[in-house]
Structures are given as C-alpha cells and as structure tokens.
Write an enzyme that holds these catalytic residues in place. Structure first.
Site, PDB file in Angstrom:
ATOM      1  N   ALA A  72     -60.551  28.309 -30.408  1.00  0.00           N
ATOM      2  CA  ALA A  72     -60.627  28.429 -31.866  1.00  0.00           C
ATOM      3  C   ALA A  72     -61.619  27.424 -32.453  1.00  0.00           C
ATOM      4  CB  ALA A  72     -59.245  28.220 -32.484  1.00  0.00           C
ATOM      5  N   ASN A 155     -50.694  23.989 -38.811  1.00  0.00           N
ATOM      6  CA  ASN A 155     -50.211  23.608 -37.488  1.00  0.00           C
ATOM      7  C   ASN A 155     -49.109  22.557 -37.520  1.00  0.00           C
ATOM      8  OD1 ASN A 155     -52.915  22.598 -38.373  1.00  0.00           O
ATOM      9  ND2 ASN A 155     -52.464  20.990 -36.894  1.00  0.00           N
ATOM     10  N   GLN A 183     -52.551  29.374 -35.553  1.00  0.00           N
ATOM     11  CA  GLN A 183     -51.098  29.150 -35.493  1.00  0.00           C
ATOM     12  C   GLN A 183     -50.311  30.352 -36.002  1.00  0.00           C
ATOM     13  OE1 GLN A 183     -49.586  26.712 -34.018  1.00  0.00           O
ATOM     14  NE2 GLN A 183     -51.225  25.222 -33.758  1.00  0.00           N
ATOM     15  N   SER A 203     -56.957  31.401 -30.752  1.00  0.00           N
ATOM     16  CA  SER A 203     -57.066  30.753 -29.443  1.00  0.00           C
ATOM     17  C   SER A 203     -55.913  31.207 -28.559  1.00  0.00           C
ATOM     18  CB  SER A 203     -56.997  29.232 -29.663  1.00  0.00           C
ATOM     19  OG  SER A 203     -57.583  28.541 -28.623  1.00  0.00           O
ATOM     20  N   ALA A 204     -56.232  31.712 -27.351  1.00  0.00           N
ATOM     21  CA  ALA A 204     -55.203  32.359 -26.516  1.00  0.00           C
ATOM     22  C   ALA A 204     -54.071  31.423 -26.102  1.00  0.00           C
ATOM     23  CB  ALA A 204     -55.866  32.941 -25.267  1.00  0.00           C
ATOM     24  N   HIS A 205     -54.390  30.139 -25.907  1.00  0.00           N
ATOM     25  CA  HIS A 205     -53.346  29.262 -25.349  1.00  0.00           C
ATOM     26  C   HIS A 205     -52.229  28.952 -26.338  1.00  0.00           C
ATOM     27  CE1 HIS A 205     -54.416  25.207 -27.104  1.00  0.00           C
ATOM     28  NE2 HIS A 205     -55.564  25.835 -27.328  1.00  0.00           N
ATOM     29  N   THR A 241     -72.097  33.920 -19.943  1.00  0.00           N
ATOM     30  CA  THR A 241     -71.287  34.842 -19.136  1.00  0.00           C
ATOM     31  C   THR A 241     -69.840  34.763 -19.584  1.00  0.00           C
ATOM     32  OG1 THR A 241     -72.787  34.504 -17.302  1.00  0.00           O
ATOM     33  CG2 THR A 241     -70.633  35.440 -16.758  1.00  0.00           C
ATOM     34  N   CYS A 328     -54.463  17.216 -31.650  1.00  0.00           N
ATOM     35  CA  CYS A 328     -55.876  16.852 -31.713  1.00  0.00           C
ATOM     36  C   CYS A 328     -56.104  15.577 -32.503  1.00  0.00           C
ATOM     37  CB  CYS A 328     -56.687  17.990 -32.316  1.00  0.00           C
ATOM     38  SG  CYS A 328     -56.408  19.511 -31.443  1.00  0.00           S
TER      39      CYS A 328
HETATM   40  N1  PMP Z   1     -56.842  25.506 -35.609  1.00  0.00           N
HETATM   41  C1  PMP Z   1     -55.546  25.210 -35.615  1.00  0.00           C
HETATM   42  C2  PMP Z   1     -54.737  25.491 -36.841  1.00  0.00           C
HETATM   43  C3  PMP Z   1     -54.951  24.620 -34.500  1.00  0.00           C
HETATM   44  O1  PMP Z   1     -53.660  24.314 -34.515  1.00  0.00           O
HETATM   45  C4  PMP Z   1     -55.743  24.365 -33.357  1.00  0.00           C
HETATM   46  C5  PMP Z   1     -55.161  23.726 -32.120  1.00  0.00           C
HETATM   47  N2  PMP Z   1     -54.345  22.632 -32.326  1.00  0.00           N
HETATM   48  C6  PMP Z   1     -57.102  24.704 -33.408  1.00  0.00           C
HETATM   49  C7  PMP Z   1     -57.607  25.281 -34.541  1.00  0.00           C
HETATM   50  C8  PMP Z   1     -58.014  24.456 -32.260  1.00  0.00           C
HETATM   51  O2  PMP Z   1     -57.665  25.212 -31.157  1.00  0.00           O
HETATM   52  P1  PMP Z   1     -58.435  24.983 -29.780  1.00  0.00           P
HETATM   53  O3  PMP Z   1     -58.076  23.586 -29.342  1.00  0.00           O
HETATM   54  O4  PMP Z   1     -57.895  25.997 -28.868  1.00  0.00           O
HETATM   55  O5  PMP Z   1     -59.856  25.081 -30.057  1.00  0.00           O
END
Ligand code: PMP
Length: 387
Positions: A72, A155, A183, A203-205, A241, A328
C-alpha cells in the site's frame, strides 16, 4: 495459553489456503508471464483468475485498472506522484486535501510534495475521530484542489470515514478522490463503484495474504503517470516483473476476505465487544471512538496512569501481542497523532494500546487476554507515579 496475536492491523497470518495456492508458483509454474514460451504463458490463466478475484472483491469495472504493486505504501506514493506530475506540476491546481490521521505512507509523501510547493490541507478529525463531508467541503475549491485523499478506515482507532459521502462530493465538484483502504478490506465491504473513488490503495498482508504485494485501483479515464519506469508490464503503468505468487495469493486472500465479511461482522465483532466490555469494566479506562463507527476488529484503549509502552511489554511477557498504535511509527515516542487530532492528547498522553483481532482470534484467547489485562493494569498502576 502460549501466544495470542492481537496485532492484526499491523499484519495478519497468511491463510493456509492462500499459502497452498501460492506454492506451485515457486518451483513448478515459475516462468516470467512476459515470456513467449510455455513457461511464461502457462501462468496467464492463474493471473487472470487472480485479477478477476481482485476486481470482484472491490467491485471494479472491467475497464478500470488495478495495478499490482509491492504494498500500500507504493500504491499511495504512486497516486501522489501521479497527481503531482499530471495535474499539479504545471500549476493548474496546487492543493491536496487530506487528514491529520493518515498513515505515514500518505503523510510523508505529502510532506515531500509540500517541499516542492504543493499546498497540503491536513484536516483535523472531529470529536468522533473522523472527518465529515462538510469539513472537506470547506477547502474543496475545485479551481485549486487537485486531489482529496481520505483513508477508508483508520489503522489505530478502526474508525470508518464517510468515504461515500466524500466521494459524491468530489464527483460533484469534479475533484479526484483517493482512499487508502488498507485497513478496510476484509473488515467491511469495499465498493469502488458506490463510493466514487478514483484511486484506491490496499495491501494483501492486512487481509491474510502475503507480504510484499498490494494493489492500486485506478478508475477508467483517471489521469495516471507511472511511478516505476522500465518494461512494458501492466500496460506500461507499473514496470517490473510481476510478483506472481504474491498476486495469486492476493487473489485468493481477497476472495476469502469478502466471503468472511459476515463472520467479521458477527463473530469477530462479538469477541471484540467482549474484550472491550472487559476493558471498560476496569476503572479509569477509555476506548476511543464510538463502537458503531468502527470496523469489527479494532479497539484503541487507554488505561489512565499506564504508559502504552509499559502495557505492551507487560502483555508481551505474558505472550500477548498488542500495539501502541501504528507499527510503522512504533519506534517513535511522538504523541499519538490520533489523540492530538482528537484534542485528547493532554488527557491520554502515551497511554494508547491497540488490540486488533482477526477471524483467527478465538474466544479462549480473548478470555486469557482479559485475565492478563486485569492483572497487568493492577500491577502497573501500583508502581505508576502518575496514577
Ligand atoms: N495505510 C494504512 C492505513 C496502513 O495501516 C498501512 C500499514 N500499517 C499502510 C498504509 C502501509 O501498508 P504497507 O506496509 O503494506 O505498505
């Protein structure tokens, strides 16, 4: 009880079905999708299926683009750089409207653009912890505004922003609208069609997919200048790729996320409510944001007299993973920006603890957490100088 994972807003366990679906793409079907031989072309049906699953998951139309990115953070950066080069740079419009509570992957590229002369309006959240359509409207001069970027779900608090109302407003005013839905996916329905977003990041994770793969939805006809330049992948819109196992995994994860929305709304919410009620039954605690305005899995709590960090360490000693907020920014001791924006920083300085559940959270885990939490609060308050 060995370990309890309540930090699902930081990342989630990969669903075993996702892992299983990814497995063949490492040692069996490993060709480069851009190669002309069969090793390459045999990947194509799988990529098409993943594409279909992702489009269906967010209700994108066939003519729209969904770029497969690395996360993301990349998707957010790509949006801002694109808007800068396609609209702002020649000074046609110079303003971007966002909120004070976005993830650093939104705030920091925007701070970078400020250095290049872009005017960025950071809207504070109201006492509910969100921004409203009216608040956006105040700054939404269509002659000046290039983009509105408002997260779908915060988040830290799990609060849901009124994306549809803001989307309609932006459409009326003919201003581009981006939402960071990182989120939101897997927690509540995300429908790009109904909400009139022009760009959407995910973001997939965060929804039981693999790390290192994400998406950027771009509505048909929306300006886009590539962030990555190189080969002709994705129609030249995102060179490099493609992460084939990641893409396949994200497709399955998206489908599972959508299929489990009802479970989130009922079962995950019930466990969240149980934990939240237990937290609120402890003296001098607080949960940020009205329950009905939040996604089903998140609690941002504050325990008066206890530093969030101290609580996290104490819980961790007992095998429980929670967080002081965004992973983060967890290394910084800056005040929680959500508390600052909600004007409750003075009262709650450094006391925020986030619990985020998932469809893997069990009732036993919640019961254990409640027991540990009660003991922990008592212990930490007995040695606290501020309680
Ligand atoms: N946006 C939001 C609202 C998030 O919570 C996060 C991850 N904490 C991100 C963006 C960034 O995601 P990624 O670390 O997978 O780039």
């Amino acid at each position: 009880m060995e370990r309890v994972y309540l930090d699902n807003n930081a990342t989630t366990i990969v669903d075993p079905l996702v892992k299983e679906a990814m497995e063949p793409f490492y040692c069996q079907i490993y060709g480069n999708p851009n190669s002309l031989h069969s090793f390459g072309t045999e990947t194509h049906p799988y990529l098409r299926l993943a594409t279909d699953r992702i489009y269906a998951g967010i209700k994108a139309n066939d003519e729209d683009d969904v770029l497969i990115t690395s996360c993301a953070t990349e998707s957010n950066n790509a949006v801002f750089m694109s808007v800068y080069y396609s609209i702002i740079k020649d000074r046609r419009k110079n303003r971007i409207i966002t909120t004070q509570v976005e993830h650093p992957s939104v705030t920091n590229p925007l701070k970078f653009l400020e250095k290049l002369g872009v005017e960025v309006v950071y809207l504070p959240v109201n006492s509910d912890g969100i921004v409203t359509k009216e608040m956006v409207k105040e700054y939404l001069d269509p002659d000046k505004t290039a983009l509105v970027s408002i997260m779908w779900v915060n988040n830290e608090t799990g609060l849901i922003f009124p994306v549809r109302e803001i989307g309609i407003l932006c459409k009326e005013k003919d201003v581009l609208f981006h939402s960071d839905a990182t989120q939101a996916i897997g927690k509540i329905p995300v429908n790009v069609d109904e909400t009139f977003v022009d760009y959407l990041s995910f973001s997939a994770h965060k929804f039981h997919g693999p790390k290192g793969v994400g998406g950027l939805y771009i509505r048909k006809g929306t300006p886009f200048v590539p962030f990555f330049h190189g080969g002709e992948q994705m129609g030249g819109k995102r060179a490099g790729t493609i992460n084939v196992p990641g893409f396949v995994g994200m497709g399955v994860a998206m489908e599972l996320a959508v299929n489990n929305l009802e479970y989130e709304k009922t079962k995950v919410a019930k466990l969240r409510d149980k934990l939240e009620d237990a937290i609120l039954s402890i003296k001098d605690t607080r949960v940020i944001g009205k329950r009905e305005l939040r996604v089903p899995n998140t609690i941002l709590a504050s325990f008066r007299g206890i530093e969030g960090e101290a609580m996290i360490w104490d819980l961790n000693k007992n095998g429980i993973a929670a967080s002081t907020g965004s992973a983060c920014s967890s290394e910084s001791l800056e005040p929680n920006p959500v508390f600052v924006a909600m004007d409750i920083e003075r009262e709650l300085a450094h006391t925020g603890v986030r619990f985020s559940l998932s469809r893997y959270t069990t009732e036993e885990e919640i019961d254990y957490t409640i027991k540990v939490l009660r003991e922990s609060v008592e212990r930490l308050r007995s040695i606290s100088s501020t309680y």
